[in-house]
Design a protein around this motif. Structure first.
Motif, PDB file in Angstrom:
ATOM      1  N   GLU A  76       0.828  -1.205   0.000  1.00  0.00           N
ATOM      2  CA  GLU A  76       0.000   0.000   0.000  1.00  0.00           C
ATOM      3  C   GLU A  76       0.866   1.262   0.000  1.00  0.00           C
ATOM      4  O   GLU A  76       0.552   2.262  -0.652  1.00  0.00           O
ATOM      5  N   LYS A  77       1.996   1.184   0.744  1.00  0.00           N
ATOM      6  CA  LYS A  77       2.902   2.317   0.784  1.00  0.00           C
ATOM      7  C   LYS A  77       3.496   2.583  -0.600  1.00  0.00           C
ATOM      8  O   LYS A  77       3.587   3.729  -1.056  1.00  0.00           O
ATOM      9  N   CYS A  78       3.900   1.516  -1.282  1.00  0.00           N
ATOM     10  CA  CYS A  78       4.460   1.654  -2.623  1.00  0.00           C
ATOM     11  C   CYS A  78       3.428   2.191  -3.615  1.00  0.00           C
ATOM     12  O   CYS A  78       3.743   3.001  -4.489  1.00  0.00           O
ATOM     13  N   VAL A  79       2.180   1.714  -3.456  1.00  0.00           N
ATOM     14  CA  VAL A  79       1.113   2.203  -4.332  1.00  0.00           C
ATOM     15  C   VAL A  79       0.929   3.716  -4.150  1.00  0.00           C
ATOM     16  O   VAL A  79       0.766   4.471  -5.110  1.00  0.00           O
ATOM     17  N   GLY A  80       0.969   4.173  -2.890  1.00  0.00           N
ATOM     18  CA  GLY A  80       0.850   5.601  -2.616  1.00  0.00           C
ATOM     19  C   GLY A  80       1.982   6.402  -3.250  1.00  0.00           C
ATOM     20  O   GLY A  80       1.767   7.485  -3.814  1.00  0.00           O
ATOM     21  N   GLN A  81       3.216   5.854  -3.150  1.00  0.00           N
ATOM     22  CA  GLN A  81       4.357   6.535  -3.756  1.00  0.00           C
ATOM     23  C   GLN A  81       4.220   6.617  -5.279  1.00  0.00           C
ATOM     24  O   GLN A  81       4.549   7.635  -5.897  1.00  0.00           O
ATOM     25  N   GLN A  82       3.746   5.516  -5.857  1.00  0.00           N
ATOM     26  CA  GLN A  82       3.568   5.498  -7.307  1.00  0.00           C
ATOM     27  C   GLN A  82       2.494   6.496  -7.753  1.00  0.00           C
ATOM     28  O   GLN A  82       2.613   7.127  -8.812  1.00  0.00           O
ATOM     29  N   LYS A  83       1.459   6.646  -6.937  1.00  0.00           N
ATOM     30  CA  LYS A  83       0.420   7.632  -7.263  1.00  0.00           C
ATOM     31  C   LYS A  83       0.998   9.041  -7.247  1.00  0.00           C
ATOM     32  O   LYS A  83       0.670   9.870  -8.102  1.00  0.00           O
ATOM     33  N   GLU A  84       1.848   9.322  -6.225  1.00  0.00           N
ATOM     34  CA  GLU A  84       2.476  10.631  -6.155  1.00  0.00           C
ATOM     35  C   GLU A  84       3.366  10.875  -7.367  1.00  0.00           C
ATOM     36  O   GLU A  84       3.376  11.969  -7.942  1.00  0.00           O
ATOM     37  N   ARG A  85       4.132   9.859  -7.767  1.00  0.00           N
ATOM     38  CA  ARG A  85       4.989   9.992  -8.937  1.00  0.00           C
ATOM     39  C   ARG A  85       4.163  10.216 -10.203  1.00  0.00           C
ATOM     40  O   ARG A  85       4.523  11.017 -11.072  1.00  0.00           O
ATOM     41  N   LEU A  86       3.049   9.493 -10.294  1.00  0.00           N
ATOM     42  CA  LEU A  86       2.187   9.638 -11.462  1.00  0.00           C
ATOM     43  C   LEU A  86       1.618  11.051 -11.545  1.00  0.00           C
ATOM     44  O   LEU A  86       1.549  11.651 -12.628  1.00  0.00           O
ATOM     45  N   THR A  87       1.223  11.592 -10.376  1.00  0.00           N
ATOM     46  CA  THR A  87       0.707  12.963 -10.342  1.00  0.00           C
ATOM     47  C   THR A  87       1.776  13.960 -10.778  1.00  0.00           C
ATOM     48  O   THR A  87       1.518  14.890 -11.554  1.00  0.00           O
ATOM     49  N   HIS A  88       2.993  13.745 -10.273  1.00  0.00           N
ATOM     50  CA  HIS A  88       4.103  14.632 -10.630  1.00  0.00           C
ATOM     51  C   HIS A  88       4.416  14.543 -12.125  1.00  0.00           C
ATOM     52  O   HIS A  88       4.647  15.569 -12.789  1.00  0.00           O
ATOM     53  N   LEU A  89       4.410  13.326 -12.667  1.00  0.00           N
ATOM     54  CA  LEU A  89       4.671  13.154 -14.094  1.00  0.00           C
ATOM     55  C   LEU A  89       3.580  13.805 -14.945  1.00  0.00           C
ATOM     56  O   LEU A  89       3.859  14.349 -16.015  1.00  0.00           O
ATOM     57  N   LYS A  90       2.343  13.736 -14.455  1.00  0.00           N
ATOM     58  CA  LYS A  90       1.244  14.360 -15.174  1.00  0.00           C
ATOM     59  C   LYS A  90       1.433  15.871 -15.216  1.00  0.00           C
ATOM     60  O   LYS A  90       1.189  16.519 -16.252  1.00  0.00           O
ATOM     61  N   GLU A  91       1.887  16.457 -14.091  1.00  0.00           N
ATOM     62  CA  GLU A  91       2.144  17.893 -14.049  1.00  0.00           C
ATOM     63  C   GLU A  91       3.264  18.267 -15.019  1.00  0.00           C
ATOM     64  O   GLU A  91       3.195  19.285 -15.711  1.00  0.00           O
ATOM     65  N   LEU A  92       4.314  17.422 -15.056  1.00  0.00           N
ATOM     66  CA  LEU A  92       5.411  17.671 -15.990  1.00  0.00           C
ATOM     67  C   LEU A  92       4.942  17.594 -17.435  1.00  0.00           C
ATOM     68  O   LEU A  92       5.339  18.393 -18.287  1.00  0.00           O
ATOM     69  N   GLU A  93       4.080  16.602 -17.709  1.00  0.00           N
ATOM     70  CA  GLU A  93       3.556  16.452 -19.067  1.00  0.00           C
ATOM     71  C   GLU A  93       2.761  17.684 -19.480  1.00  0.00           C
ATOM     72  O   GLU A  93       2.913  18.196 -20.593  1.00  0.00           O
ATOM     73  N   ASP A  94       1.912  18.179 -18.563  1.00  0.00           N
ATOM     74  CA  ASP A  94       1.129  19.382 -18.867  1.00  0.00           C
ATOM     75  C   ASP A  94       2.041  20.580 -19.124  1.00  0.00           C
ATOM     76  O   ASP A  94       1.785  21.395 -20.016  1.00  0.00           O
ATOM     77  N   SER A  95       3.122  20.671 -18.313  1.00  0.00           N
ATOM     78  CA  SER A  95       4.066  21.772 -18.483  1.00  0.00           C
ATOM     79  C   SER A  95       4.769  21.678 -19.830  1.00  0.00           C
ATOM     80  O   SER A  95       4.938  22.686 -20.541  1.00  0.00           O
TER      81      SER A  95
END
Length: 249
Positions: free
Chosen positions: A52-71
Motif C-alpha cells: 500500500e505504501k508503494c502504491v501511494g508513492q507510485q500515485k504521487e509519482r504519477l501525479t508529478h509526471l502528469k504535471e510535468l507532461e502538462d508543463s
C-alpha cells in the motif's frame, strides 16, 4: 522488475503458500504447522502494508509526471506559436556589405556587364547604406490610426524592398558607363538627373526605382507604410522636379 512488481510477486508467493496450508487444514495439523501459518499471515500483513505504501508513492509519482507532461505540452505550444509567428525580417545589427550585394531585380532588362577590377575595388570601399529593420518595440509605438491593418511583417517587407532598390540603384551608379548596357545607361542617366545639391552624399530612391527593382506594389497601402517609416525616423521625403525622393536616414 520494479519495486512494486517485486512486492506484488512476493505477496503472490505468500498467498499461494497460505492457500496450500489451508488446503491441508482439513486434517489435523501439528502445533508447529499452526504456528507457521500464523507467521505467514503476519508476514503477509506486513507485505500488504508495504504494498500500500508503494502504491501511494507510485500515485504521487504519477501525479508529478502528469504535471510535468502538462508543463511540456504548454511549452511545446508556446514554441510552436513562436515558430508560426517568426517575423519575415528580424532586425539585426548590420555589418559592412563587402561580401554580397542584393539581387538587382527580377526584371531581366537591367543587365549590368562585368566591370573592371578597379571599379570593383572602388565599389567595395564604400558600402551602400541600407535602412535598418523596424523592431517590435518601434512597431508597437506607432499610433494605431497610422498602422491600420498593416502588420509587422508587411512593414519590414517594405524596408527590404527599399533596401533592394537602394543597393541595385547605387550598384549601377558606381560602375563606369562603359561597363553598362544601353538600358542600364539610361537608368544611370535618370539617377543622375534626379540628384540635387540637397541629395549630395545621401542615399535615396523614388517610386520608379522600387517598381524597377522589386515586385512591390506602389499603392495606397505602400504610402501608409511610408508614413510609419517616417514616424520611426527611417526616411524623409524630399520633393522637387515633379518627383518625391525617399531619403534614408
Amino acid at each position: 522488475m520494479s519495486e512494486l512488481e517485486y512486492i506484488g510477486h512476493h505477496i503472490h508467493v505468500r498467498i499461494s503458500s497460505l492457500q496450500r496450508m489451508l488446503d491441508l487444514s482439513v486434517v489435523e495439523l501439528p502445533r508447529n504447522k499452526i504456528k507457521k501459518v500464523g507467521q505467514e499471515l503476519c508476514a503477509l500483513e506486513g507485505l500488504l502494508e508495504e504494498f500500500e505504501k508503494c502504491v501511494g508513492q507510485q500515485k504521487e509519482r504519477l501525479t508529478h509526471l502528469k504535471e510535468l507532461e502538462d508543463s511540456f505540452v504548454m511549452d511545446l505550444e508556446d514554441v510552436q506559436h513562436i515558430m508560426d509567428n517568426i517575423p519575415a525580417h528580424i532586425p539585426r545589427k548590420k555589418g559592412p556589405d563587402n561580401e554580397s550585394e542584393a539581387v538587382m531585380t527580377q526584371n531581366e532588362a537591367v543587365d549590368v556587364q562585368p566591370v573592371q577590377l578597379d571599379d570593383v575595388k572602388k565599389s567595395n570601399k564604400t558600402a551602400v547604406r541600407e535602412m535598418a529593420f523596424i523592431t517590435m518595440s518601434e512597431f508597437e509605438s506607432i499610433p494605431q490610426y497610422m498602422k491600420g491593418r498593416a502588420t509587422y511583417g508587411q512593414l519590414n517587407a517594405v524596408v527590404q524592398s527599399i533596401n533592394t532598390s537602394v543597393t541595385a540603384k547605387y550598384k549601377i551608379l558606381r560602375q563606369s558607363l562603359k561597363s553598362l548596357n544601353s538600358n542600364a545607361r539610361k537608368l544611370h542617366q535618370r539617377f543622375r538627373n534626379q540628384e540635387t545639391k540637397d541629395t549630395k552624399g545621401q542615399y535615396f530612391v523614388v517610386e520608379d526605382d522600387i517598381r524597377e527593382f522589386t515586385q512591390l506594389k506602389v499603392d495606397k497601402r505602400f504610402q501608409g507604410i511610408l508614413n510609419m517609416l517616417r514616424h520611426c525616423q527611417r526616411l524623409r521625403e524630399l520633393r522637387g522636379g515633379g518627383i518625391t525622393r525617399y531619403m534614408l536616414l
